[in-house]
Design a protein around this motif. Structure first.
Motif, PDB file in Angstrom:
ATOM      1  N   ARG A  83      -8.362  15.542  14.931  1.00 10.09           N
ATOM      2  CA  ARG A  83      -8.457  16.616  13.932  1.00 10.09           C
ATOM      3  C   ARG A  83      -7.906  16.157  12.579  1.00 10.09           C
ATOM      4  NH1 ARG A  83      -7.291  19.672  18.497  1.00 10.09           N
ATOM      5  NH2 ARG A  83      -5.042  19.696  18.115  1.00 10.09           N
ATOM      6  N   ARG A  84      -6.853  15.347  12.610  1.00  5.79           N
ATOM      7  CA  ARG A  84      -6.244  14.878  11.369  1.00  5.79           C
ATOM      8  C   ARG A  84      -7.224  14.009  10.567  1.00  5.79           C
ATOM      9  NH1 ARG A  84      -1.417  13.461  13.636  1.00  5.79           N
ATOM     10  NH2 ARG A  84      -1.862  11.256  13.752  1.00  5.79           N
ATOM     11  N   TYR A  85      -8.016  13.174  11.264  1.00  7.47           N
ATOM     12  CA  TYR A  85      -8.948  12.280  10.565  1.00  7.47           C
ATOM     13  C   TYR A  85     -10.326  12.904  10.393  1.00  7.47           C
ATOM     14  CZ  TYR A  85      -5.257   8.910  11.126  1.00  7.47           C
ATOM     15  OH  TYR A  85      -4.043   8.285  11.067  1.00  7.47           O
ATOM     16  N   GLY A  86     -10.630  13.945  11.163  1.00  9.85           N
ATOM     17  CA  GLY A  86     -11.856  14.720  10.952  1.00  9.85           C
ATOM     18  C   GLY A  86     -13.085  14.208  11.647  1.00  9.85           C
ATOM     19  N   SER A  87     -13.330  12.910  11.592  1.00  7.96           N
ATOM     20  CA  SER A  87     -14.535  12.333  12.178  1.00  7.96           C
ATOM     21  C   SER A  87     -14.347  10.821  12.297  1.00  7.96           C
ATOM     22  CB  SER A  87     -15.752  12.612  11.281  1.00  7.96           C
ATOM     23  OG  SER A  87     -15.593  11.938  10.037  1.00  7.96           O
ATOM     24  N   VAL A  88     -15.296  10.179  12.979  1.00  8.47           N
ATOM     25  CA  VAL A  88     -15.259   8.714  13.086  1.00  8.47           C
ATOM     26  C   VAL A  88     -15.310   8.108  11.682  1.00  8.47           C
ATOM     27  CG1 VAL A  88     -16.481   6.679  13.934  1.00  8.47           C
ATOM     28  CG2 VAL A  88     -16.294   8.709  15.386  1.00  8.47           C
ATOM     29  N   LYS A  89     -16.109   8.698  10.820  1.00  4.97           N
ATOM     30  CA  LYS A  89     -16.208   8.192   9.446  1.00  4.97           C
ATOM     31  C   LYS A  89     -14.866   8.334   8.714  1.00  4.97           C
ATOM     32  CE  LYS A  89     -18.892   8.708   5.203  1.00  4.97           C
ATOM     33  NZ  LYS A  89     -19.979   9.425   4.541  1.00  4.97           N
ATOM     34  N   GLY A  90     -14.201   9.473   8.907  1.00  2.95           N
ATOM     35  CA  GLY A  90     -12.894   9.664   8.278  1.00  2.95           C
ATOM     36  C   GLY A  90     -11.874   8.664   8.782  1.00  2.95           C
ATOM     37  N   LEU A  91     -11.915   8.369  10.088  1.00  4.96           N
ATOM     38  CA  LEU A  91     -11.005   7.378  10.649  1.00  4.96           C
ATOM     39  C   LEU A  91     -11.321   5.990  10.112  1.00  4.96           C
ATOM     40  CD1 LEU A  91      -8.774   6.521  12.624  1.00  4.96           C
ATOM     41  CD2 LEU A  91     -10.539   6.362  14.404  1.00  4.96           C
ATOM     42  N   ARG A  92     -12.613   5.677   9.988  1.00  4.43           N
ATOM     43  CA  ARG A  92     -13.009   4.349   9.489  1.00  4.43           C
ATOM     44  C   ARG A  92     -12.359   4.070   8.138  1.00  4.43           C
ATOM     45  NH1 ARG A  92     -18.204   4.786  10.112  1.00  4.43           N
ATOM     46  NH2 ARG A  92     -18.183   3.733  12.118  1.00  4.43           N
ATOM     47  N   GLY A  93     -12.294   5.085   7.282  1.00  6.70           N
ATOM     48  CA  GLY A  93     -11.684   4.902   5.971  1.00  6.70           C
ATOM     49  C   GLY A  93     -10.180   4.693   6.026  1.00  6.70           C
ATOM     50  N   ALA A  94      -9.553   5.047   7.164  1.00  3.38           N
ATOM     51  CA  ALA A  94      -8.099   4.925   7.298  1.00  3.38           C
ATOM     52  C   ALA A  94      -7.674   3.681   8.069  1.00  3.38           C
ATOM     53  CB  ALA A  94      -7.540   6.162   8.001  1.00  3.38           C
ATOM     54  N   LEU A  95      -8.620   2.943   8.653  1.00  2.00           N
ATOM     55  CA  LEU A  95      -8.253   1.835   9.540  1.00  2.00           C
ATOM     56  C   LEU A  95      -7.447   0.747   8.835  1.00  2.00           C
ATOM     57  CD1 LEU A  95     -11.372   1.438  11.853  1.00  2.00           C
ATOM     58  CD2 LEU A  95      -9.125   2.406  12.397  1.00  2.00           C
ATOM     59  N   ALA A  96      -7.744   0.474   7.578  1.00  2.00           N
ATOM     60  CA  ALA A  96      -6.977  -0.567   6.861  1.00  2.00           C
ATOM     61  C   ALA A  96      -5.503  -0.159   6.755  1.00  2.00           C
ATOM     62  CB  ALA A  96      -7.573  -0.814   5.477  1.00  2.00           C
ATOM     63  N   ARG A  97      -5.241   1.123   6.515  1.00  2.00           N
ATOM     64  CA  ARG A  97      -3.853   1.605   6.428  1.00  2.00           C
ATOM     65  C   ARG A  97      -3.160   1.590   7.784  1.00  2.00           C
ATOM     66  NH1 ARG A  97      -6.253   5.914   4.025  1.00  2.00           N
ATOM     67  NH2 ARG A  97      -5.459   7.314   5.650  1.00  2.00           N
ATOM     68  N   LEU A  98      -3.936   1.743   8.856  1.00  4.00           N
ATOM     69  CA  LEU A  98      -3.368   1.809  10.197  1.00  4.00           C
ATOM     70  C   LEU A  98      -3.168   0.440  10.836  1.00  4.00           C
ATOM     71  CD1 LEU A  98      -5.427   4.826  11.568  1.00  4.00           C
ATOM     72  CD2 LEU A  98      -3.017   4.820  10.891  1.00  4.00           C
ATOM     73  N   ALA A  99      -3.668  -0.627  10.177  1.00  5.88           N
ATOM     74  CA  ALA A  99      -3.512  -1.973  10.723  1.00  5.88           C
ATOM     75  C   ALA A  99      -2.028  -2.306  10.849  1.00  5.88           C
ATOM     76  CB  ALA A  99      -4.220  -2.984   9.837  1.00  5.88           C
ATOM     77  N   LEU A 100      -1.661  -2.964  11.946  1.00  5.17           N
ATOM     78  CA  LEU A 100      -0.267  -3.268  12.214  1.00  5.17           C
ATOM     79  C   LEU A 100       0.130  -4.574  11.534  1.00  5.17           C
ATOM     80  CD1 LEU A 100      -0.684  -2.109  15.826  1.00  5.17           C
ATOM     81  CD2 LEU A 100       0.845  -1.040  14.175  1.00  5.17           C
ATOM     82  N   ASP A 101       1.336  -4.604  10.998  1.00  9.91           N
ATOM     83  CA  ASP A 101       1.785  -5.671  10.113  1.00  9.91           C
ATOM     84  C   ASP A 101       2.656  -6.681  10.856  1.00  9.91           C
ATOM     85  OD1 ASP A 101       2.442  -7.124   7.847  1.00  9.91           O
ATOM     86  OD2 ASP A 101       4.110  -5.810   7.323  1.00  9.91           O
ATOM     87  N   SER A 102       2.022  -7.544  11.647  1.00  8.93           N
ATOM     88  CA  SER A 102       2.761  -8.554  12.395  1.00  8.93           C
ATOM     89  C   SER A 102       2.617  -9.901  11.705  1.00  8.93           C
ATOM     90  CB  SER A 102       2.216  -8.641  13.826  1.00  8.93           C
ATOM     91  OG  SER A 102       2.880  -9.643  14.534  1.00  8.93           O
ATOM     92  N   HIS A 103       3.759 -10.578  11.501  1.00  2.77           N
ATOM     93  CA  HIS A 103       3.749 -11.871  10.812  1.00  2.77           C
ATOM     94  C   HIS A 103       3.873 -13.045  11.777  1.00  2.77           C
ATOM     95  CE1 HIS A 103       3.909  -9.720   7.087  1.00  2.77           C
ATOM     96  NE2 HIS A 103       5.084  -9.191   7.359  1.00  2.77           N
ATOM     97  N   GLY A 104       3.673 -12.818  13.035  1.00  3.59           N
ATOM     98  CA  GLY A 104       3.778 -13.877  14.032  1.00  3.59           C
ATOM     99  C   GLY A 104       3.521 -13.301  15.404  1.00  3.59           C
ATOM    100  N   PRO A 105       3.689 -14.117  16.470  1.00  3.89           N
ATOM    101  CA  PRO A 105       3.484 -13.604  17.824  1.00  3.89           C
ATOM    102  C   PRO A 105       4.344 -12.367  18.069  1.00  3.89           C
ATOM    103  CG  PRO A 105       3.764 -15.987  17.853  1.00  3.89           C
ATOM    104  CD  PRO A 105       4.067 -15.539  16.450  1.00  3.89           C
ATOM    105  N   SER A 106       3.741 -11.366  18.673  1.00  4.33           N
ATOM    106  CA  SER A 106       4.446 -10.106  18.881  1.00  4.33           C
ATOM    107  C   SER A 106       3.991  -9.483  20.193  1.00  4.33           C
ATOM    108  CB  SER A 106       4.188  -9.137  17.719  1.00  4.33           C
ATOM    109  OG  SER A 106       2.795  -8.918  17.574  1.00  4.33           O
ATOM    110  N   GLY A 107       4.751  -8.510  20.651  1.00  2.00           N
ATOM    111  CA  GLY A 107       4.398  -7.817  21.888  1.00  2.00           C
ATOM    112  C   GLY A 107       4.827  -6.363  21.816  1.00  2.00           C
ATOM    113  N   TRP A 108       4.156  -5.517  22.599  1.00  2.00           N
ATOM    114  CA  TRP A 108       4.472  -4.088  22.629  1.00  2.00           C
ATOM    115  C   TRP A 108       5.659  -3.859  23.554  1.00  2.00           C
ATOM    116  CZ3 TRP A 108       2.598  -0.712  19.287  1.00  2.00           C
ATOM    117  CH2 TRP A 108       1.411  -1.025  18.624  1.00  2.00           C
ATOM    118  N   ARG A 109       6.643  -3.098  23.069  1.00  5.13           N
ATOM    119  CA  ARG A 109       7.834  -2.761  23.850  1.00  5.13           C
ATOM    120  C   ARG A 109       7.918  -1.249  24.005  1.00  5.13           C
ATOM    121  NH1 ARG A 109      11.749  -6.652  24.288  1.00  5.13           N
ATOM    122  NH2 ARG A 109      11.049  -8.650  23.485  1.00  5.13           N
TER     123      ARG A 109
END
Length: 198
Positions: free
Chosen positions: A34-60
């Motif tokens: 609902r926050r993004y509205g549609s697949v198209k709305g999400l597509r425009g936000a994907l660059a902002r949602l990209a995760l900022d890892s500067h090396g090997p990383s893992g989910w904790r």
């Protein structure tokens, strides 16, 4: 209980990195959709949602809020760089605690919890003061290169106001202390500080 959803943060990370809006959309919670509205709305936000890892990383997994099997549950996953324990992003996975792989992602945790002590890049003793700028005591986790341990600030507090630490987690060396607060509406906020235990 979490084995079925442990891959969901990686799926989300991969979909966002590929800018695959369709897959990312299917992984979102209904509220996030609902926050993004549609697949198209999400597509425009994907660059902002990209995760900022500067090396090997893992989910904790740094926080779990569940009332048992078959109940609505939330899991806060932090993407942590392996070399320096720097947090590179976070997602909240909502699921029914039944071990299935049906988790859905909220990629925007609430406002950050500001940890007041210890100071960033601090070297601390064996009993660091764990306190956050929050109205109620938050949960916390200590993340080390070899794992993480979760607990509650104030749950093992001595008369002097200092928390007895998790001795297994707070052994000498680098650690990331993560404070997590729930707002009562299912929204999780977190803050972290990198420390060296001496």
């Amino acid at each position: 209980m979490t084995s079925g959803i442990s891959g969901v943060p990686r799926e989300w990370q991969a979909a966002v990195a590929r800018r695959d809006a369709g897959t990312a959309w299917r992984l979102l919670t209904p509220e996030a959709q609902r926050r993004y509205g549609s697949v198209k709305g999400l597509r425009g936000a994907l660059a902002r949602l990209a995760l900022d890892s500067h090396g090997p990383s893992g989910w904790r997994l740094v926080n779990t809020d569940t009332q048992g099997s078959g109940t609505p549950s939330t899991f806060l996953y932090l993407l942590v760089e392996k070399r320096n324990l720097r947090p590179a992003g976070a997602v909240v996975v909502h699921s029914i605690a039944d071990g299935s792989a049906d988790g859905r992602v909220d990629p925007v945790p609430a406002a950050t919890v500001r940890i007041l002590e210890p100071a960033a890049r601090a070297t601390v003793g064996v009993r660091p003061r764990l306190r956050a700028a929050a109205g109620s005591p938050p949960a916390y986790a200590v993340v080390r290169r070899d794992g993480e341990i979760q607990g509650g600030v104030g749950s093992i507090r001595d008369a002097d106001g200092w928390d007895t630490p998790f001795y297994d987690a707070l052994k000498p060396g680098p650690a990331l202390i993560v404070a997590v607060e729930e707002d009562g509406g299912g929204r999780l906020a977190y803050g972290s500080v990198r420390v060296t235990i001496r």
